[in-house]
Scaffold this motif. Structure first.
Motif, PDB file in Angstrom:
ATOM      1  N   THR A 198     -13.144   2.786  -0.332  1.00 34.82           N
ATOM      2  CA  THR A 198     -11.785   2.426  -0.734  1.00 34.82           C
ATOM      3  C   THR A 198     -10.881   3.650  -0.732  1.00 34.82           C
ATOM      4  N   GLU A 199     -11.372   4.766  -1.252  1.00 41.47           N
ATOM      5  CA  GLU A 199     -10.605   6.014  -1.246  1.00 41.47           C
ATOM      6  C   GLU A 199     -10.267   6.428   0.191  1.00 41.47           C
ATOM      7  N   PHE A 200     -11.233   6.267   1.080  1.00 40.24           N
ATOM      8  CA  PHE A 200     -11.018   6.661   2.476  1.00 40.24           C
ATOM      9  C   PHE A 200      -9.948   5.783   3.131  1.00 40.24           C
ATOM     10  N   PHE A 201     -10.011   4.479   2.901  1.00 40.38           N
ATOM     11  CA  PHE A 201      -8.992   3.581   3.453  1.00 40.38           C
ATOM     12  C   PHE A 201      -7.608   3.981   2.957  1.00 40.38           C
ATOM     13  N   VAL A 209      -4.335   1.337  -1.901  1.00 39.61           N
ATOM     14  CA  VAL A 209      -4.911   0.060  -1.501  1.00 39.61           C
ATOM     15  C   VAL A 209      -5.715  -0.481  -2.674  1.00 39.61           C
ATOM     16  N   GLN A 210      -5.924  -1.779  -2.684  1.00 38.56           N
ATOM     17  CA  GLN A 210      -6.636  -2.407  -3.797  1.00 38.56           C
ATOM     18  C   GLN A 210      -7.811  -3.220  -3.278  1.00 38.56           C
ATOM     19  N   VAL A 221     -16.979 -11.906   0.944  1.00 41.20           N
ATOM     20  CA  VAL A 221     -16.347 -10.976   1.878  1.00 41.20           C
ATOM     21  C   VAL A 221     -15.854  -9.757   1.095  1.00 41.20           C
ATOM     22  N   CYS A 222     -15.918  -8.575   1.704  1.00 39.05           N
ATOM     23  CA  CYS A 222     -15.260  -7.407   1.133  1.00 39.05           C
ATOM     24  C   CYS A 222     -13.784  -7.479   1.533  1.00 39.05           C
ATOM     25  N   THR A 223     -12.906  -7.571   0.554  1.00 39.27           N
ATOM     26  CA  THR A 223     -11.482  -7.766   0.832  1.00 39.27           C
ATOM     27  C   THR A 223     -10.669  -6.634   0.220  1.00 39.27           C
ATOM     28  N   THR A 224      -9.845  -6.007   1.037  1.00 38.40           N
ATOM     29  CA  THR A 224      -8.984  -4.905   0.596  1.00 38.40           C
ATOM     30  C   THR A 224      -7.534  -5.264   0.876  1.00 38.40           C
ATOM     31  N   PHE A 225      -6.697  -5.199  -0.150  1.00 37.55           N
ATOM     32  CA  PHE A 225      -5.272  -5.482   0.015  1.00 37.55           C
ATOM     33  C   PHE A 225      -4.548  -4.203   0.402  1.00 37.55           C
ATOM     34  N   THR A 240      -3.348  15.688   7.241  1.00 38.71           N
ATOM     35  CA  THR A 240      -4.456  16.315   6.552  1.00 38.71           C
ATOM     36  C   THR A 240      -4.857  15.453   5.378  1.00 38.71           C
ATOM     37  N   PRO A 241      -6.158  15.489   4.996  1.00 37.14           N
ATOM     38  CA  PRO A 241      -6.610  14.657   3.881  1.00 37.14           C
ATOM     39  C   PRO A 241      -5.840  14.969   2.613  1.00 37.14           C
ATOM     40  N   GLN A 242      -5.550  13.927   1.852  1.00 35.47           N
ATOM     41  CA  GLN A 242      -4.824  14.105   0.607  1.00 35.47           C
ATOM     42  C   GLN A 242      -5.782  14.540  -0.485  1.00 35.47           C
ATOM     43  N   THR A 243      -5.279  15.322  -1.397  1.00 35.00           N
ATOM     44  CA  THR A 243      -6.135  15.781  -2.486  1.00 35.00           C
ATOM     45  C   THR A 243      -6.195  14.769  -3.601  1.00 35.00           C
ATOM     46  N   THR A 244      -5.206  13.898  -3.660  1.00 35.89           N
ATOM     47  CA  THR A 244      -5.199  12.856  -4.687  1.00 35.89           C
ATOM     48  C   THR A 244      -5.597  11.549  -4.056  1.00 35.89           C
ATOM     49  N   HIS A 245      -6.636  10.923  -4.552  1.00 36.24           N
ATOM     50  CA  HIS A 245      -7.108   9.667  -3.991  1.00 36.24           C
ATOM     51  C   HIS A 245      -6.349   8.510  -4.632  1.00 36.24           C
ATOM     52  N   HIS A 246      -5.911   7.545  -3.776  1.00 39.98           N
ATOM     53  CA  HIS A 246      -5.241   6.353  -4.281  1.00 39.98           C
ATOM     54  C   HIS A 246      -6.315   5.321  -4.571  1.00 39.98           C
ATOM     55  N   VAL A 247      -6.926   5.398  -5.710  1.00 37.50           N
ATOM     56  CA  VAL A 247      -8.071   4.549  -6.005  1.00 37.50           C
ATOM     57  C   VAL A 247      -7.617   3.273  -6.687  1.00 37.50           C
ATOM     58  N   SER A 248      -8.181   2.151  -6.224  1.00 29.57           N
ATOM     59  CA  SER A 248      -7.865   0.876  -6.851  1.00 29.57           C
ATOM     60  C   SER A 248      -8.417   0.847  -8.262  1.00 29.57           C
ATOM     61  N   GLU A 249      -7.704   0.169  -9.142  1.00 28.96           N
ATOM     62  CA  GLU A 249      -8.180   0.001 -10.505  1.00 28.96           C
ATOM     63  C   GLU A 249      -9.082  -1.212 -10.629  1.00 28.96           C
TER      64      GLU A 249
END
Length: 257
Positions: A198-201, A209-210, A221-225, A240-249
């Motif tokens: 999820t972090e990578f997406f 993304v959620q 199914v694995c579903t990502t919004f 470049t890769p971000q240092t802060t991951h947009h992690v779903s809650e």
């Protein structure tokens, strides 16, 4: 299961690949499906599909589920959808689940167990995704801004995830659906695998993304919004890769304690 006195034309036409396997494979590729959907995709009669589904249910390869309905529900009961069971997925899996689980257990124990062990597994999961994700990044960056989710789905499918991209029910974004997960059984024990993906997406698409559902958590199914801004190109993404991951809650992928 053979039917005495019957030789369905659909089965005769498939050669070595039986119609029953085609039905199961269609459910794997497209997720939980109704009789009508399967008949349309495979060019079979609904009666033929029901016959094969009955046999697959009896063999514990598929199971009927109530179909999810988004928005207002019309009259009558919704059609049942048929999904692969764990046994059914095992028939398609070629991963070495026990070996992978044992390796992750060793990594966790070698790091000292507890929180240190969990952190070590998470670090491995991120490194694994990063290692296999370069091809995904190239596919996404080469796609038009409004086709990035679709490009990611195609790249995932090439690695066996049977992924599709579609508009989300609320029309505010897209859903990336992975109908197969080669490491689902291991992810049941180590949700860090789902979280790293999820972090990578999120990093790849440049937006939060959620994760709505995962096969490892018992969903079909694995579903990502993915918000509309990610596919429309409104959100700029650094190369470049971000240092802060947009992690779903979302807790999808986490086993309940």
């Amino acid at each position: 299961m053979k039917y005495v006195g019957e030789a369905p034309q659909e089965e005769l036409a498939t050669g070595e690949h039986s119609t029953r396997n085609r039905v199961a494979r269609s459910i794997l590729d497209h997720g939980p499906s109704t009789v009508s959907e399967l008949a349309g995709r495979l060019g079979l009669t609904q009666a033929a599909v029901r016959r094969h589904l009955d046999a697959l249910v009896a063999d514990s390869v598929v199971e009927p589920r109530e179909q999810r309905v988004y928005g207002s529900r019309g009259r009558g009961r919704p059609a049942k959808a048929f999904a692969l069971t764990d046994c059914g997925r095992d028939a398609f899996d070629q991963s070495y689940d026990k070996l992978a689980a044992d390796a992750l257990h060793w990594i966790s124990k070698a790091a000292g167990g507890g929180e240190k062990g969990e952190a070590a597994v998470a670090a491995f999961a991120r490194a694994r995704v990063a290692g296999q994700g370069e091809g995904y990044r190239q596919a996404v960056e080469a796609a038009d801004p409004d086709r990035r989710t679709e490009a990611l789905a195609r790249a995932l499918s090439a690695d066996g995830y049977a992924a599709t991209a579609r508009s989300a029910p609320n029309q505010q974004g897209e859903q990336l659906c992975q109908h197969h997960c080669p490491v689902a059984h291991v992810a049941e024990q180590y949700p860090q695998l789902c979280e790293a993906e999820t972090e990578f997406f999120s990093d790849l698409l440049g937006t939060h993304v959620q994760r709505l559902a995962t096969i490892a958590h018992g969903d079909g199914v694995c579903t990502t919004f993915i918000p509309r801004s990610a596919s429309s190109g409104d959100t700029a993404r650094s190369s470049t890769p971000q240092t802060t991951h947009h992690v779903s809650e979302s807790n999808a992928g986490r086993n309940p304690a």
